[in-house]
Design a protein around this motif. Structure first.
Motif, PDB file in Angstrom:
ATOM      1  N   GLN A 164      46.243  -9.448  29.053  1.00  0.00           N
ATOM      2  CA  GLN A 164      46.647  -8.681  30.438  1.00  0.00           C
ATOM      3  C   GLN A 164      46.947  -9.577  31.475  1.00  0.00           C
ATOM      4  O   GLN A 164      48.017  -9.116  31.628  1.00  0.00           O
ATOM      5  CB  GLN A 164      45.084  -7.925  30.599  1.00  0.00           C
ATOM      6  CG  GLN A 164      45.072  -6.849  29.879  1.00  0.00           C
ATOM      7  CD  GLN A 164      43.376  -6.404  30.048  1.00  0.00           C
ATOM      8  OE1 GLN A 164      43.146  -6.802  30.907  1.00  0.00           O
ATOM      9  NE2 GLN A 164      42.848  -5.361  28.810  1.00  0.00           N
ATOM     10  N   LEU A 193      50.319 -10.632  30.542  1.00  0.00           N
ATOM     11  CA  LEU A 193      51.796  -9.278  31.387  1.00  0.00           C
ATOM     12  C   LEU A 193      51.703  -9.480  32.503  1.00  0.00           C
ATOM     13  O   LEU A 193      53.275  -8.840  32.888  1.00  0.00           O
ATOM     14  CB  LEU A 193      51.398  -7.631  30.451  1.00  0.00           C
ATOM     15  CG  LEU A 193      52.219  -6.887  30.796  1.00  0.00           C
ATOM     16  CD1 LEU A 193      53.131  -7.480  30.078  1.00  0.00           C
ATOM     17  CD2 LEU A 193      51.461  -6.023  30.193  1.00  0.00           C
ATOM     18  N   GLU A 194      50.818  -9.140  33.366  1.00  0.00           N
ATOM     19  CA  GLU A 194      50.841  -9.353  34.437  1.00  0.00           C
ATOM     20  C   GLU A 194      51.784  -9.855  34.996  1.00  0.00           C
ATOM     21  O   GLU A 194      52.918  -9.734  36.228  1.00  0.00           O
ATOM     22  CB  GLU A 194      49.887  -9.193  35.600  1.00  0.00           C
ATOM     23  CG  GLU A 194      48.736  -8.015  34.994  1.00  0.00           C
ATOM     24  CD  GLU A 194      47.381  -8.175  35.885  1.00  0.00           C
ATOM     25  OE1 GLU A 194      47.431  -8.760  36.466  1.00  0.00           O
ATOM     26  OE2 GLU A 194      46.867  -7.511  35.286  1.00  0.00           O
ATOM     27  N   PHE A 216      59.239  -3.212  31.755  1.00  0.00           N
ATOM     28  CA  PHE A 216      58.440  -2.801  31.119  1.00  0.00           C
ATOM     29  C   PHE A 216      59.127  -1.165  30.350  1.00  0.00           C
ATOM     30  O   PHE A 216      59.381  -1.230  30.999  1.00  0.00           O
ATOM     31  CB  PHE A 216      56.773  -2.898  31.564  1.00  0.00           C
ATOM     32  CG  PHE A 216      55.773  -1.598  31.065  1.00  0.00           C
ATOM     33  CD1 PHE A 216      55.851  -2.524  30.140  1.00  0.00           C
ATOM     34  CD2 PHE A 216      56.008  -0.375  30.861  1.00  0.00           C
ATOM     35  CE1 PHE A 216      53.954  -2.182  28.978  1.00  0.00           C
ATOM     36  CE2 PHE A 216      55.303   0.211  30.514  1.00  0.00           C
ATOM     37  CZ  PHE A 216      54.394  -0.232  29.307  1.00  0.00           C
ATOM     38  N   THR A 264      46.471   3.892  26.280  1.00  0.00           N
ATOM     39  CA  THR A 264      46.345   2.501  26.135  1.00  0.00           C
ATOM     40  C   THR A 264      45.751   2.291  27.934  1.00  0.00           C
ATOM     41  O   THR A 264      46.165   2.253  28.552  1.00  0.00           O
ATOM     42  CB  THR A 264      47.457   1.672  26.221  1.00  0.00           C
ATOM     43  OG1 THR A 264      48.041   2.844  25.175  1.00  0.00           O
ATOM     44  CG2 THR A 264      47.725   0.194  25.887  1.00  0.00           C
ATOM     45  N   GLU A 265      44.623   1.276  27.045  1.00  0.00           N
ATOM     46  CA  GLU A 265      44.469   0.008  28.126  1.00  0.00           C
ATOM     47  C   GLU A 265      43.408   1.104  30.135  1.00  0.00           C
ATOM     48  O   GLU A 265      44.132   0.964  30.520  1.00  0.00           O
ATOM     49  CB  GLU A 265      45.478  -0.798  28.630  1.00  0.00           C
ATOM     50  CG  GLU A 265      44.968  -1.805  27.703  1.00  0.00           C
ATOM     51  CD  GLU A 265      44.383  -2.392  27.386  1.00  0.00           C
ATOM     52  OE1 GLU A 265      43.491  -2.409  28.234  1.00  0.00           O
ATOM     53  OE2 GLU A 265      44.608  -2.890  26.614  1.00  0.00           O
ATOM     54  N   TRP A 323      42.038  -0.936  32.755  1.00  0.00           N
ATOM     55  CA  TRP A 323      42.649  -1.903  32.908  1.00  0.00           C
ATOM     56  C   TRP A 323      43.204  -1.170  34.345  1.00  0.00           C
ATOM     57  O   TRP A 323      44.258  -0.521  33.847  1.00  0.00           O
ATOM     58  CB  TRP A 323      43.868  -2.749  32.116  1.00  0.00           C
ATOM     59  CG  TRP A 323      44.503  -2.981  32.809  1.00  0.00           C
ATOM     60  CD1 TRP A 323      44.695  -4.306  33.735  1.00  0.00           C
ATOM     61  CD2 TRP A 323      45.493  -3.891  31.693  1.00  0.00           C
ATOM     62  NE1 TRP A 323      45.407  -4.930  33.912  1.00  0.00           N
ATOM     63  CE2 TRP A 323      46.088  -5.127  33.046  1.00  0.00           C
ATOM     64  CE3 TRP A 323      46.386  -3.764  30.726  1.00  0.00           C
ATOM     65  CZ2 TRP A 323      47.494  -5.959  32.291  1.00  0.00           C
ATOM     66  CZ3 TRP A 323      47.472  -4.605  29.690  1.00  0.00           C
ATOM     67  CH2 TRP A 323      47.954  -5.126  30.994  1.00  0.00           C
ATOM     68  N   TRP A 354      45.648  -1.924  36.754  1.00  0.00           N
ATOM     69  CA  TRP A 354      47.347  -2.552  37.273  1.00  0.00           C
ATOM     70  C   TRP A 354      48.341  -2.020  35.635  1.00  0.00           C
ATOM     71  O   TRP A 354      49.257  -1.628  36.647  1.00  0.00           O
ATOM     72  CB  TRP A 354      46.677  -4.279  36.698  1.00  0.00           C
ATOM     73  CG  TRP A 354      48.380  -4.290  37.208  1.00  0.00           C
ATOM     74  CD1 TRP A 354      48.805  -5.100  38.550  1.00  0.00           C
ATOM     75  CD2 TRP A 354      48.931  -5.031  35.848  1.00  0.00           C
ATOM     76  NE1 TRP A 354      50.269  -5.482  37.518  1.00  0.00           N
ATOM     77  CE2 TRP A 354      50.704  -5.290  36.866  1.00  0.00           C
ATOM     78  CE3 TRP A 354      49.419  -4.702  34.942  1.00  0.00           C
ATOM     79  CZ2 TRP A 354      51.664  -5.736  35.567  1.00  0.00           C
ATOM     80  CZ3 TRP A 354      50.838  -5.318  33.681  1.00  0.00           C
ATOM     81  CH2 TRP A 354      51.515  -5.887  34.648  1.00  0.00           C
ATOM     82  N   TYR A 355      47.670  -1.941  35.207  1.00  0.00           N
ATOM     83  CA  TYR A 355      48.873  -1.277  33.836  1.00  0.00           C
ATOM     84  C   TYR A 355      48.311   0.743  33.459  1.00  0.00           C
ATOM     85  O   TYR A 355      50.116   1.005  33.539  1.00  0.00           O
ATOM     86  CB  TYR A 355      47.633  -1.523  32.008  1.00  0.00           C
ATOM     87  CG  TYR A 355      48.306  -0.515  31.794  1.00  0.00           C
ATOM     88  CD1 TYR A 355      49.609  -1.342  30.931  1.00  0.00           C
ATOM     89  CD2 TYR A 355      48.043   0.531  30.233  1.00  0.00           C
ATOM     90  CE1 TYR A 355      50.144  -0.961  29.447  1.00  0.00           C
ATOM     91  CE2 TYR A 355      48.879   1.052  29.723  1.00  0.00           C
ATOM     92  CZ  TYR A 355      49.578   0.781  29.049  1.00  0.00           C
ATOM     93  OH  TYR A 355      50.692   1.257  28.416  1.00  0.00           O
ATOM     94  N   LEU A 404      51.488   0.867  36.428  1.00  0.00           N
ATOM     95  CA  LEU A 404      51.983  -0.128  35.847  1.00  0.00           C
ATOM     96  C   LEU A 404      53.068   1.202  35.033  1.00  0.00           C
ATOM     97  O   LEU A 404      54.475   1.457  35.343  1.00  0.00           O
ATOM     98  CB  LEU A 404      52.296  -1.689  34.930  1.00  0.00           C
ATOM     99  CG  LEU A 404      53.191  -1.206  34.194  1.00  0.00           C
ATOM    100  CD1 LEU A 404      54.254  -2.162  34.329  1.00  0.00           C
ATOM    101  CD2 LEU A 404      53.142  -2.696  32.413  1.00  0.00           C
ATOM    102  N   SER A 424      59.716  -1.010  35.630  1.00  0.00           N
ATOM    103  CA  SER A 424      58.536   0.093  34.464  1.00  0.00           C
ATOM    104  C   SER A 424      59.463   1.150  34.842  1.00  0.00           C
ATOM    105  O   SER A 424      60.098   1.656  35.239  1.00  0.00           O
ATOM    106  CB  SER A 424      57.378   0.491  34.931  1.00  0.00           C
ATOM    107  OG  SER A 424      56.750   0.813  34.119  1.00  0.00           O
TER     108      SER A 424
END
Length: 279
Positions: free
Chosen positions: A96, A99-100, A109, A118-119, A122, A124-125, A128, A208
Protein backbone atom coordinates in the motif's frame (compact mmCIF):
# COMPACT_ATOMS: atom_id res chain seq x y z
CA UNK A 1 42.66 26.26 -50.52
CA UNK A 2 40.75 23.83 -52.62
CA UNK A 3 41.16 20.20 -51.46
CA UNK A 4 41.27 17.40 -54.02
CA UNK A 5 38.01 15.50 -54.27
CA UNK A 6 39.52 12.11 -53.20
CA UNK A 7 41.10 13.72 -50.12
CA UNK A 8 37.82 15.44 -49.21
CA UNK A 9 35.92 12.16 -49.51
CA UNK A 10 38.45 10.42 -47.26
CA UNK A 11 38.17 13.22 -44.70
CA UNK A 12 34.38 12.98 -44.61
CA UNK A 13 34.55 9.19 -44.25
CA UNK A 14 36.80 9.51 -41.21
CA UNK A 15 34.58 12.02 -39.46
CA UNK A 16 32.43 10.47 -36.68
CA UNK A 17 28.80 9.99 -37.60
CA UNK A 18 26.32 12.09 -35.63
CA UNK A 19 25.01 10.20 -32.63
CA UNK A 20 21.55 8.75 -33.17
CA UNK A 21 18.96 10.21 -30.84
CA UNK A 22 17.77 7.66 -28.32
CA UNK A 23 14.11 6.73 -28.70
CA UNK A 24 12.41 6.84 -25.30
CA UNK A 25 10.78 3.56 -24.28
CA UNK A 26 6.98 3.43 -24.42
CA UNK A 27 5.09 4.39 -21.30
CA UNK A 28 3.82 1.38 -19.38
CA UNK A 29 0.64 0.58 -17.50
CA UNK A 30 0.36 -2.12 -14.85
CA UNK A 31 -3.05 -3.80 -14.98
CA UNK A 32 -3.73 -5.47 -11.64
CA UNK A 33 -6.59 -7.97 -11.34
CA UNK A 34 -6.03 -9.74 -8.03
CA UNK A 35 -9.24 -10.69 -6.24
CA UNK A 36 -9.59 -11.65 -2.59
CA UNK A 37 -13.39 -11.95 -2.73
CA UNK A 38 -15.80 -12.11 -5.68
CA UNK A 39 -14.09 -12.69 -9.04
CA UNK A 40 -15.63 -11.22 -12.19
CA UNK A 41 -15.79 -13.37 -15.32
CA UNK A 42 -15.29 -10.17 -17.34
CA UNK A 43 -11.69 -9.64 -16.17
CA UNK A 44 -10.14 -11.16 -19.34
CA UNK A 45 -12.33 -8.85 -21.46
CA UNK A 46 -11.18 -5.87 -19.40
CA UNK A 47 -7.51 -6.79 -19.84
CA UNK A 48 -7.98 -7.34 -23.58
CA UNK A 49 -9.65 -3.94 -24.01
CA UNK A 50 -6.90 -2.18 -22.05
CA UNK A 51 -4.26 -3.91 -24.17
CA UNK A 52 -6.11 -2.84 -27.31
CA UNK A 53 -6.33 0.78 -26.17
CA UNK A 54 -2.72 0.88 -25.02
CA UNK A 55 -1.45 -0.47 -28.34
CA UNK A 56 -3.08 2.40 -30.23
CA UNK A 57 -1.81 4.92 -27.66
CA UNK A 58 1.80 3.77 -27.92
CA UNK A 59 1.75 2.32 -24.40
CA UNK A 60 2.70 -1.09 -23.10
CA UNK A 61 0.50 -3.08 -20.71
CA UNK A 62 1.75 -5.59 -18.17
CA UNK A 63 -0.95 -7.73 -16.57
CA UNK A 64 -0.36 -9.02 -13.05
CA UNK A 65 -2.14 -10.67 -10.14
CA UNK A 66 0.99 -10.65 -8.02
CA UNK A 67 0.85 -8.15 -5.16
CA UNK A 68 4.64 -8.47 -4.84
CA UNK A 69 4.86 -6.25 -7.93
CA UNK A 70 3.93 -3.33 -5.68
CA UNK A 71 7.37 -2.15 -4.65
CA UNK A 72 8.78 1.35 -5.19
CA UNK A 73 11.43 0.01 -7.56
CA UNK A 74 9.00 -1.92 -9.74
CA UNK A 75 6.27 0.73 -9.81
CA UNK A 76 8.88 3.26 -10.98
CA UNK A 77 8.70 1.49 -14.36
CA UNK A 78 5.07 2.53 -14.84
CA UNK A 79 3.08 5.65 -15.58
CA UNK A 80 -0.34 4.22 -14.70
CA UNK A 81 -1.64 1.49 -12.40
CA UNK A 82 -5.05 0.02 -13.29
CA UNK A 83 -7.18 -1.90 -10.78
CA UNK A 84 -9.51 -3.89 -13.05
CA UNK A 85 -12.30 -5.38 -10.91
CA UNK A 86 -10.08 -6.12 -7.95
CA UNK A 87 -11.97 -7.11 -4.80
CA UNK A 88 -11.22 -7.28 -1.11
CA UNK A 89 -7.88 -6.79 0.63
CA UNK A 90 -5.30 -7.22 -2.14
CA UNK A 91 -2.21 -5.34 -0.83
CA UNK A 92 -0.36 -5.52 2.48
CA UNK A 93 0.95 -2.44 4.30
CA UNK A 94 4.31 -2.10 2.46
CA UNK A 95 2.56 -2.64 -0.88
CA UNK A 96 0.00 0.00 0.00
CA UNK A 97 2.81 2.41 0.86
CA UNK A 98 4.38 1.71 -2.54
CA UNK A 99 1.16 2.65 -4.35
CA UNK A 100 0.82 5.81 -2.25
CA UNK A 101 4.37 6.80 -3.19
CA UNK A 102 3.65 6.04 -6.84
CA UNK A 103 0.71 8.46 -6.89
CA UNK A 104 2.58 11.13 -4.91
CA UNK A 105 5.34 10.98 -7.55
CA UNK A 106 2.83 12.36 -10.08
CA UNK A 107 1.56 9.16 -11.66
CA UNK A 108 -1.96 7.94 -12.37
CA UNK A 109 -4.57 5.41 -11.32
CA UNK A 110 -7.48 3.91 -13.26
CA UNK A 111 -10.18 1.90 -11.49
CA UNK A 112 -12.69 -0.31 -13.26
CA UNK A 113 -15.96 -1.48 -11.70
CA UNK A 114 -15.09 -3.46 -8.54
CA UNK A 115 -12.01 -1.35 -7.85
CA UNK A 116 -14.55 0.42 -5.59
CA UNK A 117 -15.17 -2.92 -3.82
CA UNK A 118 -11.55 -3.11 -2.69
CA UNK A 119 -9.47 -2.19 0.39
CA UNK A 120 -12.23 -0.93 2.70
CA UNK A 121 -9.80 -0.62 5.61
CA UNK A 122 -7.41 1.67 3.73
CA UNK A 123 -8.89 5.20 3.84
CA UNK A 124 -6.28 6.65 1.45
CA UNK A 125 -7.40 4.18 -1.20
CA UNK A 126 -11.04 5.12 -0.72
CA UNK A 127 -10.14 8.75 -1.37
CA UNK A 128 -8.07 7.72 -4.41
CA UNK A 129 -10.99 5.87 -6.01
CA UNK A 130 -13.51 8.52 -4.94
CA UNK A 131 -16.24 6.37 -3.37
CA UNK A 132 -16.70 2.86 -2.00
CA UNK A 133 -19.23 0.35 -3.33
CA UNK A 134 -22.41 -0.03 -1.26
CA UNK A 135 -24.75 -2.37 -3.16
CA UNK A 136 -26.28 -3.16 -6.52
CA UNK A 137 -29.67 -4.35 -7.72
CA UNK A 138 -29.85 -8.06 -8.58
CA UNK A 139 -28.75 -9.04 -12.06
CA UNK A 140 -28.01 -6.67 -14.93
CA UNK A 141 -29.88 -3.43 -15.42
CA UNK A 142 -30.41 -1.31 -18.50
CA UNK A 143 -29.99 2.43 -18.28
CA UNK A 144 -28.73 5.49 -20.09
CA UNK A 145 -25.21 6.83 -19.54
CA UNK A 146 -25.17 10.60 -19.80
CA UNK A 147 -21.74 12.20 -20.27
CA UNK A 148 -21.27 15.50 -18.53
CA UNK A 149 -18.77 18.29 -18.17
CA UNK A 150 -18.59 21.00 -15.52
CA UNK A 151 -21.72 19.60 -13.88
CA UNK A 152 -23.87 19.77 -17.02
CA UNK A 153 -24.97 17.11 -19.49
CA UNK A 154 -22.72 17.28 -22.51
CA UNK A 155 -22.81 14.97 -25.52
CA UNK A 156 -24.98 12.09 -26.66
CA UNK A 157 -26.28 9.65 -24.07
CA UNK A 158 -25.70 5.95 -24.70
CA UNK A 159 -27.32 2.80 -23.43
CA UNK A 160 -25.65 0.25 -21.18
CA UNK A 161 -26.80 -3.14 -19.90
CA UNK A 162 -24.68 -3.86 -16.85
CA UNK A 163 -24.54 -4.23 -13.09
CA UNK A 164 -25.00 -0.68 -11.80
CA UNK A 165 -23.32 0.09 -8.50
CA UNK A 166 -24.73 2.17 -5.69
CA UNK A 167 -22.05 3.86 -3.61
CA UNK A 168 -21.80 4.62 0.10
CA UNK A 169 -22.13 8.30 -0.72
CA UNK A 170 -22.00 10.49 -3.78
CA UNK A 171 -18.51 11.48 -4.91
CA UNK A 172 -19.81 14.71 -6.44
CA UNK A 173 -18.11 17.63 -4.78
CA UNK A 174 -14.91 15.63 -4.32
CA UNK A 175 -14.37 14.69 -7.96
CA UNK A 176 -15.17 15.79 -11.50
CA UNK A 177 -18.12 13.68 -12.59
CA UNK A 178 -17.69 12.34 -16.12
CA UNK A 179 -21.00 10.49 -16.53
CA UNK A 180 -24.18 9.55 -14.68
CA UNK A 181 -26.78 6.81 -15.07
CA UNK A 182 -30.54 7.37 -15.04
CA UNK A 183 -32.18 5.52 -12.14
CA UNK A 184 -35.64 6.14 -13.61
CA UNK A 185 -34.92 3.49 -16.22
CA UNK A 186 -34.28 0.56 -13.87
CA UNK A 187 -35.18 -0.70 -10.40
CA UNK A 188 -32.84 -0.77 -7.42
CA UNK A 189 -30.90 2.47 -7.76
CA UNK A 190 -30.28 4.20 -4.42
CA UNK A 191 -28.39 7.34 -5.41
CA UNK A 192 -31.44 9.36 -6.45
CA UNK A 193 -31.77 11.67 -9.42
CA UNK A 194 -28.00 12.28 -9.51
CA UNK A 195 -26.17 8.96 -9.85
CA UNK A 196 -22.49 9.42 -10.83
CA UNK A 197 -21.00 6.34 -12.46
CA UNK A 198 -17.71 7.66 -13.87
CA UNK A 199 -15.44 10.38 -12.51
CA UNK A 200 -11.89 11.66 -12.17
CA UNK A 201 -9.88 13.91 -9.91
CA UNK A 202 -6.39 15.13 -9.10
CA UNK A 203 -5.36 13.41 -5.88
CA UNK A 204 -2.31 13.53 -3.61
CA UNK A 205 0.05 14.68 -6.36
CA UNK A 206 -1.27 12.33 -9.05
CA UNK A 207 -4.44 11.63 -11.03
CA UNK A 208 -7.29 9.16 -10.60
CA UNK A 209 -10.04 8.05 -13.00
CA UNK A 210 -12.78 5.53 -12.13
CA UNK A 211 -15.83 3.97 -13.76
CA UNK A 212 -18.40 1.75 -12.08
CA UNK A 213 -19.24 0.06 -15.37
CA UNK A 214 -17.65 -3.19 -16.48
CA UNK A 215 -19.30 -6.10 -14.67
CA UNK A 216 -20.51 -7.70 -17.90
CA UNK A 217 -17.98 -8.73 -20.54
CA UNK A 218 -20.20 -7.33 -23.32
CA UNK A 219 -19.67 -3.81 -21.96
CA UNK A 220 -16.02 -3.98 -23.04
CA UNK A 221 -17.18 -4.24 -26.65
CA UNK A 222 -19.21 -1.02 -26.55
CA UNK A 223 -17.52 1.74 -28.59
CA UNK A 224 -18.78 4.40 -26.19
CA UNK A 225 -17.33 2.61 -23.18
CA UNK A 226 -14.00 2.00 -24.88
CA UNK A 227 -13.79 5.69 -25.82
CA UNK A 228 -14.52 6.62 -22.21
CA UNK A 229 -11.82 4.33 -20.81
CA UNK A 230 -9.34 5.49 -23.46
CA UNK A 231 -9.76 9.06 -22.28
CA UNK A 232 -9.45 7.90 -18.69
CA UNK A 233 -6.16 6.18 -19.45
CA UNK A 234 -4.90 9.29 -21.23
CA UNK A 235 -5.89 11.43 -18.26
CA UNK A 236 -4.24 9.12 -15.74
CA UNK A 237 -1.05 9.07 -17.83
CA UNK A 238 -0.93 12.86 -17.85
CA UNK A 239 -1.46 13.03 -21.61
CA UNK A 240 -4.69 15.00 -21.34
CA UNK A 241 -6.12 17.43 -18.84
CA UNK A 242 -9.61 16.29 -19.88
CA UNK A 243 -10.90 13.11 -18.28
CA UNK A 244 -14.01 12.66 -20.42
CA UNK A 245 -14.17 11.64 -24.06
CA UNK A 246 -14.85 14.60 -26.31
CA UNK A 247 -16.85 14.55 -29.57
CA UNK A 248 -17.45 10.85 -29.41
CA UNK A 249 -18.52 9.60 -32.83
CA UNK A 250 -20.15 6.19 -32.97
CA UNK A 251 -20.80 4.17 -36.12
CA UNK A 252 -24.28 4.62 -37.61
CA UNK A 253 -26.67 2.16 -36.02
CA UNK A 254 -24.24 1.29 -33.22
CA UNK A 255 -25.87 -1.10 -30.75
CA UNK A 256 -27.42 0.54 -27.72
CA UNK A 257 -27.18 4.19 -28.77
CA UNK A 258 -30.31 6.24 -28.10
CA UNK A 259 -31.06 9.96 -28.35
CA UNK A 260 -31.49 12.04 -25.19
CA UNK A 261 -35.20 12.25 -24.48
CA UNK A 262 -37.06 14.70 -22.25
CA UNK A 263 -38.24 13.65 -18.81
CA UNK A 264 -41.87 13.25 -19.83
CA UNK A 265 -40.96 10.50 -22.29
CA UNK A 266 -39.04 8.30 -19.87
CA UNK A 267 -41.61 5.50 -20.11
CA UNK A 268 -41.25 5.52 -23.88
CA UNK A 269 -37.47 5.42 -23.55
CA UNK A 270 -37.67 2.46 -21.16
CA UNK A 271 -39.58 0.53 -23.85
CA UNK A 272 -37.09 1.59 -26.53
CA UNK A 273 -34.10 0.51 -24.44
CA UNK A 274 -35.53 -2.93 -23.72
CA UNK A 275 -36.43 -3.32 -27.39
CA UNK A 276 -32.78 -2.76 -28.31
CA UNK A 277 -31.62 -5.60 -26.08
CA UNK A 278 -34.51 -7.88 -27.00
CA UNK A 279 -33.57 -7.66 -30.69
Amino acid sequence: MRLPVPFLSLLLALMPAPAAQAVPPPERALVFTRTAEYRHDSIPAAVAMLQRIAATEGMQVDHSENAADFTPANLARYRVVVFASTTGDVLDDPQQAALEGFIRAGNGFVGLHAAADTEYDWPWYGHLVGAYFHSHPPGLQTSRVQPERDGRARGAAWTVHDELYNYRDTPRGRVQVVATVDERLYDGGRMGNDHPITWCHAFDGGRSWYTGLGHDAAVYRLPAFEAQVRQGLRYAAGRSGQCRARRLRLPPGARGVLPVLPVETVDLQRRQIHAVYAA
